[in-house]
Design a protein around this motif. Structure first.
Motif, PDB file in Angstrom:
ATOM      1  N   UNK A   1      -7.487 -10.629  -0.864  1.00 31.28           N
ATOM      2  CA  UNK A   1      -6.505 -10.286  -1.874  1.00 31.28           C
ATOM      3  C   UNK A   1      -5.577  -9.215  -1.283  1.00 31.28           C
ATOM      4  N   UNK A   2      -4.310  -9.416  -1.473  1.00 29.23           N
ATOM      5  CA  UNK A   2      -3.296  -8.464  -1.055  1.00 29.23           C
ATOM      6  C   UNK A   2      -2.450  -8.111  -2.275  1.00 29.23           C
ATOM      7  N   UNK A   3      -1.681  -7.055  -2.154  1.00 34.78           N
ATOM      8  CA  UNK A   3      -0.756  -6.725  -3.231  1.00 34.78           C
ATOM      9  C   UNK A   3       0.531  -6.155  -2.641  1.00 34.78           C
ATOM     10  N   UNK A   4       1.580  -6.316  -3.418  1.00 33.87           N
ATOM     11  CA  UNK A   4       2.879  -5.812  -2.986  1.00 33.87           C
ATOM     12  C   UNK A   4       3.581  -5.184  -4.171  1.00 33.87           C
ATOM     13  N   UNK A   5       3.823  -3.906  -4.074  1.00 31.96           N
ATOM     14  CA  UNK A   5       4.555  -3.182  -5.105  1.00 31.96           C
ATOM     15  C   UNK A   5       6.044  -3.206  -4.765  1.00 31.96           C
ATOM     16  N   UNK A   6       6.914  -3.022  -5.740  1.00 29.19           N
ATOM     17  CA  UNK A   6       8.358  -3.041  -5.478  1.00 29.19           C
ATOM     18  C   UNK A   6       8.751  -2.038  -4.393  1.00 29.19           C
ATOM     19  N   UNK A   7       9.489  -2.520  -3.407  1.00 29.71           N
ATOM     20  CA  UNK A   7       9.962  -1.655  -2.340  1.00 29.71           C
ATOM     21  C   UNK A   7       8.932  -1.307  -1.290  1.00 29.71           C
ATOM     22  N   UNK A   8       7.751  -1.897  -1.401  1.00 30.30           N
ATOM     23  CA  UNK A   8       6.692  -1.590  -0.443  1.00 30.30           C
ATOM     24  C   UNK A   8       6.253  -2.840   0.296  1.00 30.30           C
ATOM     25  N   UNK A   9       5.580  -2.634   1.408  1.00 27.73           N
ATOM     26  CA  UNK A   9       5.065  -3.763   2.173  1.00 27.73           C
ATOM     27  C   UNK A   9       3.793  -4.310   1.505  1.00 27.73           C
ATOM     28  N   UNK A  10       3.519  -5.552   1.822  1.00 28.39           N
ATOM     29  CA  UNK A  10       2.290  -6.160   1.333  1.00 28.39           C
ATOM     30  C   UNK A  10       1.103  -5.467   1.980  1.00 28.39           C
ATOM     31  N   UNK A  11       0.104  -5.122   1.175  1.00 24.93           N
ATOM     32  CA  UNK A  11      -1.042  -4.406   1.699  1.00 24.93           C
ATOM     33  C   UNK A  11      -2.349  -5.091   1.335  1.00 24.93           C
ATOM     34  N   UNK A  12      -3.306  -4.932   2.201  1.00 27.65           N
ATOM     35  CA  UNK A  12      -4.640  -5.472   2.013  1.00 27.65           C
ATOM     36  C   UNK A  12      -5.330  -4.744   0.869  1.00 27.65           C
ATOM     37  N   UNK A  13      -6.017  -5.503   0.033  1.00 29.48           N
ATOM     38  CA  UNK A  13      -6.773  -4.923  -1.078  1.00 29.48           C
ATOM     39  C   UNK A  13      -8.268  -5.149  -0.882  1.00 29.48           C
TER      40      UNK A  13
ATOM     41  N   UNK B   1      -1.997   3.469 -12.681  1.00 26.85           N
ATOM     42  CA  UNK B   1      -0.595   3.032 -12.572  1.00 26.85           C
ATOM     43  C   UNK B   1      -0.205   2.641 -11.145  1.00 26.85           C
ATOM     44  N   UNK B   2      -0.779   3.287 -10.152  1.00 24.90           N
ATOM     45  CA  UNK B   2      -0.453   2.951  -8.767  1.00 24.90           C
ATOM     46  C   UNK B   2      -1.017   1.615  -8.320  1.00 24.90           C
ATOM     47  N   UNK B   3      -1.834   0.980  -9.147  1.00 27.65           N
ATOM     48  CA  UNK B   3      -2.308  -0.369  -8.856  1.00 27.65           C
ATOM     49  C   UNK B   3      -1.280  -1.434  -9.263  1.00 27.65           C
ATOM     50  N   UNK B   4      -0.216  -1.019  -9.893  1.00 24.39           N
ATOM     51  CA  UNK B   4       0.821  -1.951 -10.325  1.00 24.39           C
ATOM     52  C   UNK B   4       1.443  -2.649  -9.121  1.00 24.39           C
ATOM     53  N   UNK B   5       1.409  -3.975  -9.137  1.00 22.02           N
ATOM     54  CA  UNK B   5       1.918  -4.767  -8.010  1.00 22.02           C
ATOM     55  C   UNK B   5       1.763  -6.246  -8.335  1.00 22.02           C
ATOM     56  N   UNK B   6       2.363  -7.057  -7.498  1.00 20.41           N
ATOM     57  CA  UNK B   6       2.064  -8.487  -7.505  1.00 20.41           C
ATOM     58  C   UNK B   6       0.874  -8.692  -6.576  1.00 20.41           C
ATOM     59  N   UNK B   7      -0.144  -9.342  -7.082  1.00 25.13           N
ATOM     60  CA  UNK B   7      -1.370  -9.568  -6.328  1.00 25.13           C
ATOM     61  C   UNK B   7      -1.398 -11.007  -5.822  1.00 25.13           C
TER      62      UNK B   7
ATOM     63  N   UNK C   1     -12.862 -11.408   7.916  1.00 26.83           N
ATOM     64  CA  UNK C   1     -11.818 -10.745   7.170  1.00 26.83           C
ATOM     65  C   UNK C   1     -10.894  -9.957   8.098  1.00 26.83           C
ATOM     66  N   UNK C   2      -9.627 -10.105   7.883  1.00 32.73           N
ATOM     67  CA  UNK C   2      -8.629  -9.296   8.560  1.00 32.73           C
ATOM     68  C   UNK C   2      -7.821  -8.549   7.515  1.00 32.73           C
ATOM     69  N   UNK C   3      -7.347  -7.374   7.861  1.00 28.25           N
ATOM     70  CA  UNK C   3      -6.508  -6.603   6.953  1.00 28.25           C
ATOM     71  C   UNK C   3      -5.025  -6.885   7.180  1.00 28.25           C
ATOM     72  N   UNK C   4      -4.731  -7.774   8.126  1.00 30.53           N
ATOM     73  CA  UNK C   4      -3.344  -8.096   8.469  1.00 30.53           C
ATOM     74  C   UNK C   4      -2.882  -9.351   7.752  1.00 30.53           C
ATOM     75  N   UNK C   5      -1.796  -9.288   6.996  1.00 30.84           N
ATOM     76  CA  UNK C   5      -1.292 -10.495   6.318  1.00 30.84           C
ATOM     77  C   UNK C   5      -1.004 -11.639   7.282  1.00 30.84           C
ATOM     78  N   UNK C   6      -0.614 -11.320   8.504  1.00 34.68           N
ATOM     79  CA  UNK C   6      -0.271 -12.370   9.471  1.00 34.68           C
ATOM     80  C   UNK C   6      -1.463 -13.229   9.852  1.00 34.68           C
TER      81      UNK C   6
END
Length: 123
Positions: A35-47, A87-93, A103-108
């Motif tokens: 599962x990854x998430x991406x908040x507005x203006x931020x890079x996609x990050x590993x969850x 509130x900081x968990x707000x993002x598209x998951x 498991x890798x933490x890299x979206x690529x």
């Protein structure tokens, strides 16, 4: 579409949500899932991620102790239980299937992606 994410919504801080990711067409029994998430203006990050066997799980430090990733035996569904939301968990998951078994933490390193589900946590 091979992965379908659902379960997002608008909640208050401290609430819980359970996200689901369902595989269609095929299952990913030999692949790690994440599962990854991406908040507005931020890079996609590993969850969170779970190995091909389902026996090993990994979490970002920011969610450790609050989120739990799990899967059924066939890896047709992967869940992300999110407790004590902030509130900081707000993002598209997004859910994703890795190219390999670990498991890798890299979206690529993930080949298949769901369409994303929006989680909004109000304070």
């Amino acid at each position: 579409v091979q992965l379908q994410a659902s379960g997002g919504g608008l909640v208050q801080a401290g609430d819980s949500l359970r996200l689901s990711c369902t595989a269609s067409v095929r299952t990913f029994s030999s692949n790690a899932m994440g599962w990854f998430r991406q908040a507005p203006g931020k890079e996609r990050e590993f969850v969170a991620g779970i190995s091909w066997s389902g026996h090993s799980t990994y979490y970002a430090d920011s969610v450790k102790g609050r989120f739990t990733i799990s899967t059924d035996n066939a890896k047709s569904t992967v869940w992300l239980q999110m407790n004590s939301l902030k509130p900081e968990d707000t993002a598209v998951y997004y859910c994703a299937a890795a190219a390999g078994a670990w498991v890798s933490r890299r979206p690529d390193d993930y080949n298949y992606w769901g369409q994303g589900t929006l989680v909004t946590v109000s304070s």
